[in-house]
Design an enzyme around this catalytic site. Structure first.
Site, short mmCIF file in Angstrom:
data_model
loop_
_atom_site.label_atom_id
_atom_site.label_comp_id
_atom_site.label_asym_id
_atom_site.label_seq_id
_atom_site.Cartn_x
_atom_site.Cartn_y
_atom_site.Cartn_z
N ASP A 190 1.39 -5.22 -4.14
CA ASP A 190 0.98 -4.69 -2.84
C ASP A 190 0.29 -5.76 -2.01
O ASP A 190 0.59 -5.94 -0.82
CB ASP A 190 0.05 -3.49 -3.05
CG ASP A 190 0.19 -2.46 -1.95
OD1 ASP A 190 1.21 -2.48 -1.26
OD2 ASP A 190 -0.73 -1.63 -1.80
N ASP A 239 1.26 5.08 -2.32
CA ASP A 239 -0.19 5.11 -2.49
C ASP A 239 -0.69 6.49 -2.92
O ASP A 239 -1.88 6.66 -3.15
CB ASP A 239 -0.88 4.70 -1.18
CG ASP A 239 -0.52 3.28 -0.78
OD1 ASP A 239 -0.35 2.45 -1.69
OD2 ASP A 239 -0.39 3.01 0.42
#
Length: 393
Positions: A218, A264
């Site tokens: 990420d 997420d």
């Protein structure tokens, strides 16, 4: 993965065209409403998906088995995610964005209907009267004949399933024709809940490997390159939850969105669901680790929004969610002297001795399409028969 100002759903972002001078900035009230709604929407699939994962894990029917992610799968996960993200980037650079999004829209239209139908089915069953004429059906496709006949599809369903499918199809048509943000969110919530319910980590160590790997993934793709933002700007699919920051001014026609990527939600969510099953395995009638990790998720997501608001720059949410979701429960385990029990807990051992391993790697943080791939066979799992023998798994 997100639109320009909110990579990977870390925080708020604007819809395409949001940078034009004609659009007024979001009001503090609008931003607070949008961020608060996103946090609430993120918590719902994690909470209810974790609860449903317990029922899924306790099932004795092999057709209802969840997909189990092993440590090897978790280690390969970020690599597959990166390859998928880079592949999408190249596709959008080489081919027409219009045609790619048309194919993706049809793809997610079908998967979204299945996911939403699977999500609402348990709730809808409560509304059917006892004398509802519920008939059983079977969809069967075979290949060959005689002793060589092989079943390709053997799917059983009933009238109640058809009603749920019809209702979900209405949402699907609405999304396909209008791309409305409410329809997008209904599909996004369904994908998230199914992901948390049906994707199981086999132990805490695997969860740490998965979250740690995607933590690096990420941060790299958000801060190190423009690949993720390019794909996010080009990709039109229900792979993020959105909420308008100008809802108070424009109502349902608002178009200045804050957003949160499904990755997420699902990635921390499957770890939180694992801790709930660990709580239950302790047989202490407490859910200490589940609630601790749940609060940690709220803290991490809130910190993401705060940092983004202060620095006016998109943030990778897993940068804050991973340390919180792993660190908080680990501190509790240290305080209670249960670290050994936590890391020796095997979720798959409580399901069946022959738990199917994950063979499709959902790169939900980087590629929404692979999240759908991973759930494609599981959305209708309660009534699908598997013909493979345990040894074949």
């Amino acid at each position: 993965m997100e639109e320009p100002a909110a990579h990977n759903g870390s925080a708020a972002g604007a819809a395409p065209g949001a940078g034009t001078p004609t659009r007024p900035p979001a009001t503090p009230e609008g931003m607070a409403l949008a961020y608060g709604s996103l946090v609430l929407m993120a918590l719902l699939p994690i909470f209810f998906g974790a609860l449903r994962s317990v029922s899924c894990a306790k099932s004795k029917n092999s057709s209802e088995m969840p997909e189990t992610i092993t440590s090897r799968d978790a280690a390969r996960f970020p690599i597959v995610a990166s390859c998928t993200l880079l592949g999408l980037y190249l596709f959008f650079k080489i081919f027409s964005q219009e045609y790619i999004n048309l194919l993706l829209s049809m793809y997610f239209f079908v998967l979204g209907i299945l996911a939403l139908s699977h999500t609402i089915s348990p709730m809808m069953n409560r509304f059917f009267p006892a004398n509802f004429p519920n008939k059983q059906y079977q969809l069967l496709f075979t290949q060959g004949s005689g002793e060589s006949k092989e079943e390709i599809v053997n799917y059983e369903f009933d009238t109640k399933d058809l009603v749920c499918l019809a209702l979900s199809s209405v949402v699907g048509v609405w999304y396909l024709l209008r791309k409305h943000w409410i329809a997008n969110n209904l599909f996004g919530l369904a994908f998230s809940l199914n992901g948390v319910e049906l994707l199981h980590l086999n132990n805490v160590s695997t969860g740490c490997i998965l979250l740690g790997g995607l933590f690096i993934y990420d941060v790299f793709w958000v801060f190190g390159t423009n690949v993720m933002v390019t794909v996010a700007k080009s990709f039109e699919a229900p792979i993020k939850l959105v909420f308008p920051q100008d809802l108070l001014e424009k109502g349902l026609d608002a178009d200045n969105f804050a957003m949160l990527g499904l990755g997420d939600i699902v990635i921390p969510g499957i770890f939180i669901a694992l801790l709930l099953r660990f709580d239950i395995s302790l047989k202490k009638n407490t859910h200490t680790y589940f609630y601790t990790s749940f609060v940690a998720y709220i803290f991490g997501l809130g910190l993401t929004i705060f940092i983004m608001h202060i620095f006016k720059h998109a943030q990778p949410a897993l940068l804050y969610l991973v340390p919180a979701c792993i660190g908080f429960p680990l501190l509790v385990a240290l305080a209670k002297g249960e670290v050994t029990e936590m890391f020796s807990y095997e979720s798959s051992a409580e399901i069946l001795p022959h738990t199917p391993r994950l063979t499709h790697f959902p790169t939900v943080s980087g590629s929404p399409a692979s999240l759908a791939d991973s759930m494609q066979q599981k959305l209708s799992c309660p009534r699908r028969r598997r013909q493979q023998s345990p040894s074949a798994m």
